[in-house]
Design a protein around this motif. Structure first.
Motif, PDB file in Angstrom:
ATOM      1  N   GLY A  97       0.822  -1.208   0.000  1.00 15.87           N
ATOM      2  CA  GLY A  97       0.000   0.000   0.000  1.00 15.87           C
ATOM      3  C   GLY A  97       0.850   1.249   0.000  1.00 15.87           C
ATOM      4  N   PHE A  98       0.464   2.195  -0.840  1.00 18.17           N
ATOM      5  CA  PHE A  98       1.129   3.490  -0.956  1.00 18.17           C
ATOM      6  C   PHE A  98       0.150   4.576  -0.527  1.00 18.17           C
ATOM      7  N   PRO A 109       0.347   2.615   8.269  1.00 15.27           N
ATOM      8  CA  PRO A 109      -0.305   1.343   8.614  1.00 15.27           C
ATOM      9  C   PRO A 109      -1.782   1.500   8.965  1.00 15.27           C
ATOM     10  N   LYS A 110      -2.136   2.583   9.659  1.00 13.45           N
ATOM     11  CA  LYS A 110      -3.546   2.802  10.011  1.00 13.45           C
ATOM     12  C   LYS A 110      -4.380   3.033   8.750  1.00 13.45           C
ATOM     13  N   ALA A 115      -7.889  -1.394   3.996  1.00 13.52           N
ATOM     14  CA  ALA A 115      -7.916  -2.500   3.033  1.00 13.52           C
ATOM     15  C   ALA A 115      -7.821  -3.842   3.746  1.00 13.52           C
ATOM     16  N   SER A 116      -6.873  -3.951   4.662  1.00 15.50           N
ATOM     17  CA  SER A 116      -6.673  -5.223   5.369  1.00 15.50           C
ATOM     18  C   SER A 116      -7.928  -5.642   6.123  1.00 15.50           C
ATOM     19  N   SER A 135       4.780   5.544   2.565  1.00 16.88           N
ATOM     20  CA  SER A 135       4.401   6.881   2.136  1.00 16.88           C
ATOM     21  C   SER A 135       4.873   7.114   0.704  1.00 16.88           C
ATOM     22  N   ALA A 136       4.117   7.906  -0.026  1.00 20.81           N
ATOM     23  CA  ALA A 136       4.507   8.327  -1.374  1.00 20.81           C
ATOM     24  C   ALA A 136       4.343   9.834  -1.460  1.00 20.81           C
ATOM     25  N   ALA A 137       5.310  10.511  -2.040  1.00 18.52           N
ATOM     26  CA  ALA A 137       5.240  11.967  -2.182  1.00 18.52           C
ATOM     27  C   ALA A 137       4.109  12.384  -3.110  1.00 18.52           C
ATOM     28  N   ALA A 138       3.771  11.527  -4.075  1.00 22.07           N
ATOM     29  CA  ALA A 138       2.684  11.796  -5.017  1.00 22.07           C
ATOM     30  C   ALA A 138       2.229  10.468  -5.603  1.00 22.07           C
ATOM     31  N   LEU A 139       0.963  10.414  -5.969  1.00 23.75           N
ATOM     32  CA  LEU A 139       0.395   9.233  -6.627  1.00 23.75           C
ATOM     33  C   LEU A 139      -0.354   9.695  -7.877  1.00 23.75           C
TER      34      LEU A 139
END
Length: 154
Positions: A97-98, A109-110, A115-116, A135-139
């Protein structure tokens, strides 16, 4: 013969979306033996993309809802790969997950728990899986969450 997964979705008041088409030059899933690798599914709700940075534009709870939407799209891809027969799904093996968030955000994680949790609610022990939450800076499209998955089929 009834499908216990479809029955459980109905009991939870959930419906799977149509399996989203790929947005670029890739396939939505690859089946290798009995392992199904599903490409990243982005957070899409009934009103379109769920966008924004979690911890800034969206709360952790809203991020978890976005992750839940990703999980439902993952299951939609599994259903498509199985020719509509979700009874072939043996278990969820792994999620990655991102979370679209800033560098100081630490609750990935929260967020991915959205999803989980829904996968365990739907599939029971077969929904328990290994996982990464980063974490992702952008998606793409500024979506809040993207999740890819690996599944075992019967």
């Amino acid at each position: 013969m009834s499908n216990p997964i479809e029955t459980r979705l109905t009991e939870l008041g959930l419906t799977l979306p149509d399996a989203p088409a790929p947005a670029a030059n890739y396939v939505p899933y690859v089946l290798s033996g009995n392992m199904l690798f599903v490409s990243g599914q982005i957070s899409i709700g009934p009103d379109g993309f769920i966008t924004g940075k979690v911890g800034d534009d969206l709360s952790v709870e809203q991020g978890a809802d976005a992750a839940k939407a990703c999980a439902l799209s993952l299951l939609a891809q599994v259903r498509a790969a199985c020719g509509g027969d979700l009874t072939r799904l043996k278990r969820v093996v792994k999620l990655t997950g991102f979370v679209n968030s800033h560098g100081d955000f630490a609750d990935q994680p929260k967020v991915i728990n959205g999803a989980s949790d829904v996968l365990v609610d739907i599939l029971g022990d077969a929904g328990r899986h290994s996982r990464s939450a980063v974490s992702a800076a952008a998606l793409p499209f500024n979506v809040a969450v993207e999740i890819e998955g690996i599944f075992e089929l019967a």
